[in-house]
Design a protein around this motif. Structure first.
Motif, PDB file in Angstrom:
ATOM      1  N   VAL A 203       0.791  -1.360   0.241  1.00 43.69           N
ATOM      2  CA  VAL A 203       0.028  -0.276  -0.651  1.00 43.69           C
ATOM      3  C   VAL A 203       0.594   1.159  -0.046  1.00 43.69           C
ATOM      4  O   VAL A 203       0.402   2.174  -1.102  1.00 43.69           O
ATOM      5  CB  VAL A 203      -1.331  -0.168   0.989  1.00 43.69           C
ATOM      6  CG1 VAL A 203      -2.120   0.700   1.667  1.00 43.69           C
ATOM      7  CG2 VAL A 203      -2.179  -1.075   0.981  1.00 43.69           C
ATOM      8  N   ARG A 204       1.735   1.149   0.547  1.00 46.42           N
ATOM      9  CA  ARG A 204       2.994   2.107   0.778  1.00 46.42           C
ATOM     10  C   ARG A 204       3.144   2.678  -0.775  1.00 46.42           C
ATOM     11  O   ARG A 204       3.590   4.119  -0.772  1.00 46.42           O
ATOM     12  CB  ARG A 204       4.229   2.216   1.301  1.00 46.42           C
ATOM     13  CG  ARG A 204       5.181   3.233   2.279  1.00 46.42           C
ATOM     14  CD  ARG A 204       5.954   2.701   2.716  1.00 46.42           C
ATOM     15  NE  ARG A 204       5.492   2.698   4.087  1.00 46.42           N
ATOM     16  CZ  ARG A 204       5.797   3.492   5.101  1.00 46.42           C
ATOM     17  NH1 ARG A 204       5.844   5.110   4.890  1.00 46.42           N
ATOM     18  NH2 ARG A 204       5.323   3.622   6.242  1.00 46.42           N
ATOM     19  N   THR A 205       3.695   1.803  -1.740  1.00 46.69           N
ATOM     20  CA  THR A 205       4.160   2.049  -2.984  1.00 46.69           C
ATOM     21  C   THR A 205       3.404   3.022  -3.628  1.00 46.69           C
ATOM     22  O   THR A 205       3.654   3.476  -4.706  1.00 46.69           O
ATOM     23  CB  THR A 205       4.867   0.939  -3.233  1.00 46.69           C
ATOM     24  OG1 THR A 205       6.000  -0.002  -2.030  1.00 46.69           O
ATOM     25  CG2 THR A 205       5.011   0.756  -4.890  1.00 46.69           C
ATOM     26  N   LEU A 206       2.221   2.109  -3.447  1.00 48.83           N
ATOM     27  CA  LEU A 206       1.107   2.339  -4.149  1.00 48.83           C
ATOM     28  C   LEU A 206       0.537   4.070  -3.231  1.00 48.83           C
ATOM     29  O   LEU A 206       0.521   4.883  -5.128  1.00 48.83           O
ATOM     30  CB  LEU A 206       0.020   1.838  -4.190  1.00 48.83           C
ATOM     31  CG  LEU A 206      -0.154   0.910  -4.863  1.00 48.83           C
ATOM     32  CD1 LEU A 206      -1.784  -0.451  -3.965  1.00 48.83           C
ATOM     33  CD2 LEU A 206      -0.275   0.195  -6.397  1.00 48.83           C
ATOM     34  N   THR A 207       0.618   4.220  -2.348  1.00 52.50           N
ATOM     35  CA  THR A 207       0.352   5.598  -2.280  1.00 52.50           C
ATOM     36  C   THR A 207       1.957   6.939  -2.541  1.00 52.50           C
ATOM     37  O   THR A 207       1.476   7.795  -2.880  1.00 52.50           O
ATOM     38  CB  THR A 207       0.351   5.857  -0.763  1.00 52.50           C
ATOM     39  OG1 THR A 207      -0.430   5.093  -0.524  1.00 52.50           O
ATOM     40  CG2 THR A 207      -0.346   6.936  -0.525  1.00 52.50           C
ATOM     41  N   ARG A 208       2.804   6.225  -2.701  1.00 56.05           N
ATOM     42  CA  ARG A 208       4.356   6.881  -3.030  1.00 56.05           C
ATOM     43  C   ARG A 208       3.639   7.671  -4.033  1.00 56.05           C
ATOM     44  O   ARG A 208       4.267   8.508  -5.207  1.00 56.05           O
ATOM     45  CB  ARG A 208       5.283   6.504  -2.776  1.00 56.05           C
ATOM     46  CG  ARG A 208       6.753   7.194  -2.871  1.00 56.05           C
ATOM     47  CD  ARG A 208       7.550   6.354  -2.112  1.00 56.05           C
ATOM     48  NE  ARG A 208       7.745   5.413  -2.745  1.00 56.05           N
ATOM     49  CZ  ARG A 208       7.835   4.452  -1.448  1.00 56.05           C
ATOM     50  NH1 ARG A 208       7.528   3.939  -0.329  1.00 56.05           N
ATOM     51  NH2 ARG A 208       7.886   2.719  -1.983  1.00 56.05           N
ATOM     52  N   ALA A 209       3.708   6.412  -4.869  1.00 52.95           N
ATOM     53  CA  ALA A 209       3.200   6.527  -6.477  1.00 52.95           C
ATOM     54  C   ALA A 209       2.569   7.533  -7.064  1.00 52.95           C
ATOM     55  O   ALA A 209       2.558   8.537  -7.587  1.00 52.95           O
ATOM     56  CB  ALA A 209       3.500   4.978  -7.117  1.00 52.95           C
ATOM     57  N   CYS A 210       0.488   7.150  -6.232  1.00 52.53           N
ATOM     58  CA  CYS A 210       0.109   8.287  -6.636  1.00 52.53           C
ATOM     59  C   CYS A 210       0.332  10.154  -6.234  1.00 52.53           C
ATOM     60  O   CYS A 210       0.206  10.725  -6.948  1.00 52.53           O
ATOM     61  CB  CYS A 210      -1.546   7.924  -5.606  1.00 52.53           C
ATOM     62  SG  CYS A 210      -2.141   6.123  -6.810  1.00 52.53           S
ATOM     63  N   LEU A 211       1.128   9.848  -4.572  1.00 54.06           N
ATOM     64  CA  LEU A 211       1.211  10.668  -4.525  1.00 54.06           C
ATOM     65  C   LEU A 211       2.225  11.895  -5.361  1.00 54.06           C
ATOM     66  O   LEU A 211       2.661  13.040  -5.668  1.00 54.06           O
ATOM     67  CB  LEU A 211       2.098  11.109  -2.676  1.00 54.06           C
ATOM     68  CG  LEU A 211       0.589  11.061  -1.832  1.00 54.06           C
ATOM     69  CD1 LEU A 211       1.807  10.491  -0.572  1.00 54.06           C
ATOM     70  CD2 LEU A 211       0.025  11.794  -1.607  1.00 54.06           C
ATOM     71  N   ALA A 212       2.987  10.860  -5.670  1.00 54.07           N
ATOM     72  CA  ALA A 212       4.004  11.581  -7.044  1.00 54.07           C
ATOM     73  C   ALA A 212       3.555  12.250  -8.315  1.00 54.07           C
ATOM     74  O   ALA A 212       4.530  13.009  -8.847  1.00 54.07           O
ATOM     75  CB  ALA A 212       5.522  11.108  -7.254  1.00 54.07           C
ATOM     76  N   VAL A 213       2.725  11.453  -8.806  1.00 56.51           N
ATOM     77  CA  VAL A 213       1.978  11.808 -10.305  1.00 56.51           C
ATOM     78  C   VAL A 213       0.570  12.579  -9.843  1.00 56.51           C
ATOM     79  O   VAL A 213       0.987  13.916 -10.975  1.00 56.51           O
ATOM     80  CB  VAL A 213       1.439  10.474 -10.853  1.00 56.51           C
ATOM     81  CG1 VAL A 213       1.201  10.881 -12.091  1.00 56.51           C
ATOM     82  CG2 VAL A 213       2.405   9.402 -10.771  1.00 56.51           C
ATOM     83  N   THR A 214       0.174  12.650  -8.657  1.00 59.55           N
ATOM     84  CA  THR A 214      -1.543  13.619  -8.593  1.00 59.55           C
ATOM     85  C   THR A 214      -1.223  14.744  -7.703  1.00 59.55           C
ATOM     86  O   THR A 214      -2.469  14.850  -7.652  1.00 59.55           O
ATOM     87  CB  THR A 214      -2.398  12.546  -9.122  1.00 59.55           C
ATOM     88  OG1 THR A 214      -2.254  11.847  -7.682  1.00 59.55           O
ATOM     89  CG2 THR A 214      -1.986  11.286  -9.834  1.00 59.55           C
ATOM     90  N   GLY A 215      -0.299  13.846  -6.786  1.00 52.64           N
ATOM     91  CA  GLY A 215      -0.317  15.142  -5.632  1.00 52.64           C
ATOM     92  C   GLY A 215      -1.621  13.954  -4.561  1.00 52.64           C
ATOM     93  O   GLY A 215      -2.112  15.181  -3.820  1.00 52.64           O
ATOM     94  N   ARG A 216      -2.115  13.225  -5.405  1.00 53.19           N
ATOM     95  CA  ARG A 216      -3.363  12.543  -4.275  1.00 53.19           C
ATOM     96  C   ARG A 216      -3.023  11.038  -3.842  1.00 53.19           C
ATOM     97  O   ARG A 216      -2.193  10.991  -4.070  1.00 53.19           O
ATOM     98  CB  ARG A 216      -5.125  12.539  -4.866  1.00 53.19           C
ATOM     99  CG  ARG A 216      -4.849  13.803  -5.111  1.00 53.19           C
ATOM    100  CD  ARG A 216      -6.446  13.358  -5.818  1.00 53.19           C
ATOM    101  NE  ARG A 216      -6.550  13.196  -7.032  1.00 53.19           N
ATOM    102  CZ  ARG A 216      -6.516  13.221  -8.293  1.00 53.19           C
ATOM    103  NH1 ARG A 216      -5.699  14.273  -9.156  1.00 53.19           N
ATOM    104  NH2 ARG A 216      -6.571  12.357  -9.350  1.00 53.19           N
ATOM    105  N   SER A 217      -3.250  11.161  -3.127  1.00 51.19           N
ATOM    106  CA  SER A 217      -3.319   9.246  -2.081  1.00 51.19           C
ATOM    107  C   SER A 217      -4.283   8.033  -2.950  1.00 51.19           C
ATOM    108  O   SER A 217      -4.527   8.680  -4.061  1.00 51.19           O
ATOM    109  CB  SER A 217      -3.985   8.745  -0.906  1.00 51.19           C
ATOM    110  OG  SER A 217      -5.393   9.114  -0.958  1.00 51.19           O
ATOM    111  N   ALA A 218      -3.471   7.376  -2.538  1.00 45.99           N
ATOM    112  CA  ALA A 218      -3.794   5.968  -3.775  1.00 45.99           C
ATOM    113  C   ALA A 218      -5.619   5.506  -3.243  1.00 45.99           C
ATOM    114  O   ALA A 218      -6.201   5.646  -4.291  1.00 45.99           O
ATOM    115  CB  ALA A 218      -3.347   4.953  -2.896  1.00 45.99           C
TER     116      ALA A 218
END
Length: 305
Positions: A203-218
């Motif tokens: 979950v941490r990996t998905l959230t980190r990716a979403c925050l990096a691309v969109t500024g929003r959590s997974a």
């Protein structure tokens, strides 16, 4: 350059069928000339503006249009083009029509303003496709010709410069994988843990990716996709609100109502009541490269729960 009027003169009547490729005018997409409500699309579209100035609302996102504006609109999205009237040619096809051909429609920019040689080439290809739809659609060789002509058009469009394209990063690939998995599963689950398990990551990996691309959590990305689908169905259909909620995995109408109100800022009933009003501008943040679901209001990013 082929005059835009040529495109309009040779348009055939709308065709139907799972593998048909056809060209129509923008106004043929709805019987309502005023476009009071969005249209829920069941086919892929390329919309090429040939005259007039106005706005096309794609998934509640206002897209300014003028001659040379090209939009790619996906099956399942909602489209509304309120007055002032735009003149546009629409290339339309079923998602399975290009099966087996080496083209990915996701490589086509969602919006591009054509100019110069690119505009000439695209207009010529759309013009020829339109002519051949009228002449050859009813014979097997003609249908094959149309498939390859559409492939050439999409490949040409995929090579155009786009503001949405950025240098690839590992987070973007993870984000795209999540978006593809969410498309397949958002009606069954909104748990980030389920998507992490399917993708073989945390979950941490998905959230980190979403925050990096969109500024929003997974979690926000998943919930926004569900809210978008709810908004599409509320705006473009007369399905009962409770039934829409059940389609999206909510067993109780009150739970669906609370979810939608939290995500969008208004109740499902109020959102439906306002569906004939023009979309506010801007309605969403700029869409990242992998095109996750647009949201109808901004919320601060939070960690996935």
């Amino acid at each position: 350059m082929v005059p835009s009027g040529h495109l309009d003169r040779v348009l055939p009547n709308a065709a139907s069928g799972p593998h048909v490729i056809d060209t129509i005018t923008l106004c043929d997409l709805t019987p309502d000339a005023a476009w009071r409500r969005p249209v829920l699309l069941d086919r892929e579209l390329i919309v090429l503006s040939t005259g007039g100035h106005g706005v096309a609302e794609v998934d509640f996102r206002a897209q300014p249009c003028r001659p040379g504006t090209l939009l790619r609109v996906r099956a399942g999205q909602v489209l509304r083009c309120p007055p002032p009237r735009l003149d546009a040619t629409v290339v339309r096809w079923h998602p399975d029509a290009l099966r087996g051909l080496d083209v990915d429609v996701h490589d086509v920019p969602t919006r591009v303003q054509l100019a110069g040689e690119d505009e000439d080439a695209v207009i010529n290809e759309v013009s020829q496709l339109t002519v051949d739809v009228g002449r050859h659609q009813d014979v097997p060789a003609g249908r094959s010709l149309l498939r390859h002509q559409l492939t050439v058009l999409l490949l040409r469009l995929s090579m155009l410069p786009s503001e949405s394209r950025r240098a690839g990063r590992p987070e973007e690939e993870t984000f795209r994988r999540l978006c593809r998995e969410v498309e397949r599963g958002y009606q069954r689950t909104r748990r980030v843990e389920d998507y992490a398990e399917r993708l073989g990551c945390s979950v941490r990996t998905l959230t980190r990716a979403c925050l990096a691309v969109t500024g929003r959590s997974a979690k926000q990305v998943v919930d926004e996709r569900v809210a978008l689908q709810a908004g599409r169905l509320l705006a473009a259909t007369d399905e009962p609100i409770a039934r829409i909620g059940r389609q999206l995995g909510f067993t109780e109408p009150t739970n669906f109502g609370r979810f939608f109100t939290r995500e969008v800022g208004v109740s499902p009933g109020a959102f439906r009541a306002a569906r004939e009003q023009p979309a506010p501008s801007p309605v969403v943040r700029p869409r990242p490269p992998a095109e996750p679901a647009p949201i109808l209001r901004s919320r601060p990013a939070v960690e996935a729960r």
